[in-house]
Design a protein around this motif. Structure first.
Motif, mmCIF file in Angstrom:
data_model
loop_
_atom_site.group_PDB
_atom_site.id
_atom_site.type_symbol
_atom_site.label_atom_id
_atom_site.label_comp_id
_atom_site.label_asym_id
_atom_site.label_seq_id
_atom_site.Cartn_x
_atom_site.Cartn_y
_atom_site.Cartn_z
ATOM 1 N N GLU A 207 0.827 -1.204 0.000
ATOM 2 C CA GLU A 207 0.000 0.000 0.000
ATOM 3 C C GLU A 207 0.859 1.250 0.000
ATOM 4 N N ILE A 208 1.934 1.237 0.759
ATOM 5 C CA ILE A 208 2.856 2.366 0.797
ATOM 6 C C ILE A 208 3.553 2.515 -0.549
ATOM 7 N N ALA A 209 3.948 1.401 -1.152
ATOM 8 C CA ALA A 209 4.655 1.452 -2.435
ATOM 9 C C ALA A 209 3.830 2.138 -3.510
ATOM 10 N N HIS A 210 2.521 1.945 -3.473
ATOM 11 C CA HIS A 210 1.667 2.519 -4.508
ATOM 12 C C HIS A 210 1.466 4.026 -4.362
ATOM 13 N N LEU A 211 2.003 4.632 -3.302
ATOM 14 C CA LEU A 211 1.973 6.087 -3.179
ATOM 15 C C LEU A 211 3.076 6.734 -4.008
ATOM 16 N N ALA A 212 4.022 5.941 -4.507
ATOM 17 C CA ALA A 212 5.171 6.461 -5.249
ATOM 18 C C ALA A 212 4.826 6.667 -6.724
ATOM 19 N N ASP A 213 5.670 7.433 -7.406
ATOM 20 C CA ASP A 213 5.522 7.623 -8.847
ATOM 21 C C ASP A 213 5.970 6.388 -9.620
ATOM 22 N N ARG A 214 6.954 5.681 -9.061
ATOM 23 C CA ARG A 214 7.514 4.530 -9.764
ATOM 24 C C ARG A 214 8.021 3.537 -8.728
ATOM 25 N N ILE A 215 8.030 2.258 -9.098
ATOM 26 C CA ILE A 215 8.422 1.193 -8.184
ATOM 27 C C ILE A 215 9.569 0.399 -8.792
ATOM 28 N N VAL A 216 10.589 0.137 -7.987
ATOM 29 C CA VAL A 216 11.709 -0.718 -8.384
ATOM 30 C C VAL A 216 11.734 -1.917 -7.435
ATOM 31 N N PRO A 217 11.334 -3.111 -7.891
ATOM 32 C CA PRO A 217 11.359 -4.288 -7.022
ATOM 33 C C PRO A 217 12.774 -4.903 -6.945
ATOM 34 N N LEU A 218 13.128 -5.355 -5.753
ATOM 35 C CA LEU A 218 14.373 -6.084 -5.538
ATOM 36 C C LEU A 218 14.064 -7.457 -4.975
ATOM 37 N N LEU A 219 14.913 -8.417 -5.331
ATOM 38 C CA LEU A 219 14.837 -9.756 -4.756
ATOM 39 C C LEU A 219 16.242 -10.311 -4.711
ATOM 40 N N ASP A 220 16.678 -10.709 -3.515
ATOM 41 C CA ASP A 220 18.030 -11.256 -3.329
ATOM 42 C C ASP A 220 19.096 -10.328 -3.898
ATOM 43 N N GLY A 221 18.913 -9.031 -3.690
ATOM 44 C CA GLY A 221 19.925 -8.067 -4.082
ATOM 45 C C GLY A 221 19.958 -7.713 -5.547
ATOM 46 N N ARG A 222 18.943 -8.109 -6.314
ATOM 47 C CA ARG A 222 18.913 -7.814 -7.750
ATOM 48 C C ARG A 222 17.564 -7.224 -8.140
ATOM 49 N N ARG A 223 17.567 -6.387 -9.184
ATOM 50 C CA ARG A 223 16.308 -5.874 -9.722
ATOM 51 C C ARG A 223 15.558 -6.984 -10.440
ATOM 52 N N VAL A 224 14.256 -7.032 -10.203
ATOM 53 C CA VAL A 224 13.411 -8.022 -10.861
ATOM 54 C C VAL A 224 12.197 -7.307 -11.436
ATOM 55 N N ALA A 225 11.474 -7.991 -12.316
ATOM 56 C CA ALA A 225 10.285 -7.406 -12.920
ATOM 57 C C ALA A 225 9.078 -7.498 -12.002
ATOM 58 N N THR A 226 9.009 -8.557 -11.209
ATOM 59 C CA THR A 226 7.858 -8.798 -10.342
ATOM 60 C C THR A 226 8.337 -9.333 -9.006
ATOM 61 N N VAL A 227 7.697 -8.866 -7.930
ATOM 62 C CA VAL A 227 8.009 -9.385 -6.604
ATOM 63 C C VAL A 227 6.706 -9.520 -5.834
ATOM 64 N N THR A 228 6.603 -10.538 -5.009
ATOM 65 C CA THR A 228 5.409 -10.763 -4.205
ATOM 66 C C THR A 228 5.622 -10.200 -2.813
ATOM 67 N N LEU A 229 4.728 -9.303 -2.424
ATOM 68 C CA LEU A 229 4.806 -8.673 -1.113
ATOM 69 C C LEU A 229 3.564 -9.016 -0.310
ATOM 70 N N PRO A 230 3.706 -9.147 1.012
ATOM 71 C CA PRO A 230 2.516 -9.327 1.837
ATOM 72 C C PRO A 230 1.753 -8.030 1.949
ATOM 73 N N ALA A 231 0.440 -8.098 1.961
ATOM 74 C CA ALA A 231 -0.380 -6.927 2.252
ATOM 75 C C ALA A 231 -0.344 -6.721 3.753
ATOM 76 N N VAL A 232 0.372 -5.703 4.191
ATOM 77 C CA VAL A 232 0.672 -5.545 5.614
ATOM 78 C C VAL A 232 -0.529 -4.979 6.343
ATOM 79 N N SER A 233 -0.850 -5.588 7.477
ATOM 80 C CA SER A 233 -1.910 -5.081 8.339
ATOM 81 C C SER A 233 -1.290 -4.650 9.654
ATOM 82 N N ASP A 234 -2.126 -4.273 10.623
ATOM 83 C CA ASP A 234 -1.599 -3.885 11.920
ATOM 84 C C ASP A 234 -0.918 -5.041 12.630
#
Length: 245
Positions: A207-234
């Protein structure tokens, strides 16, 4: 060395860095445009914090280049990098890192005072930002008397008060409840856009990421096209969501 594009305030090429033999970054390259809000996303341990520390001059990459406004940061000595961080960069961490002996306004004004800004002018600027962040009423209180959300707002006011070119925010909402997270980041991004400040935000919160103009995902120290994130709750997580660029 290859000169960076003129319209990139931050430009990095082939960044490599490891921690005690464990890889942190494995060849990350990116450019960040002036005034852009960029979210660096990925699960914990993906290299987000290491990337922000390299881009901000806190870490010198073991390989690769970092440029700020066409000036090579990776070749600077420690004193020049410290001056760059003090004068041109702001930093917001998940822990507010406030000075306990100082009041709220003194903490917010600290970067200005360290630059030699007159006391009255520094206080005026700090109070203006505290008011914008709805915590002007606690300006005379010390951090121990405040809620966690208030302390984190002070760290945002401190970063904005210094009028930096770039603010690096490393998981700035990690310790906050959901409502406080969204409000804090909306305030930061709105203020940054209105003042032409570039923001580089590390987060594993979709949810926080979508406030940005652009998103750069990382996985294991490298840029990737897609990454799976948990939808964070309280309570730190519900379902998982895929984030693509």
């Amino acid at each position: 060395m290859v000169a960076p594009p003129d319209n990139d305030v931050i430009w990095a090429r082939s960044l490599h860095h490891s921690h005690n033999g464990s890889p942190g970054l494995g060849g990350v390259s990116l450019g960040i445009r002036d005034g852009e809000v960029l979210a660096v996303t990925g699960p914990r341990g993906s290299g987000k914090s290491t990337l922000l520390r390299c881009l901000s001059g806190q870490l010198v990459p073991q390989q690769g280049e970092v440029w700020f406004n066409s000036v090579p940061v990776h070749t600077m000595g420690p004193r020049l990098r410290e001056r760059l961080r003090r004068d041109r960069f702001g930093w917001i961490a998940s822990d507010p890192q406030l000075v306990p002996e100082l009041t709220t306004w003194e903490n917010a004004a600290l970067p200005l005072l360290l630059r030699g800004v007159p006391h009255r002018a520094a206080k005026k600027t700090a109070l203006e930002w505290l008011d914008r962040l709805d915590i002007g009423v606690v300006a005379k209180k010390r951090p121990h008397a405040l809620l966690q959300a208030q302390r984190q707002r002070i760290s945002v006011a401190r970063a904005l008060a210094a009028s930096p070119s770039v603010i690096f925010a490393d998981e700035p909402t990690a310790t906050l409840h959901r409502a406080d997270r969204t409000q804090l980041l909306r305030t930061l991004t709105t203020a940054a856009r209105s003042h032409g400040i570039t923001v580089v935000l590390a987060t594993h919160d979709i949810e926080i990421a979508h406030l940005a103009d652009r998103i750069v995902p990382l996985l294991d120290g490298r840029r990737v096209a897609t990454v799976t994130l948990p939808a964070v709750s309280d309570t730190e997580g519900r379902s998982a969501c895929s984030l693509s660029v």
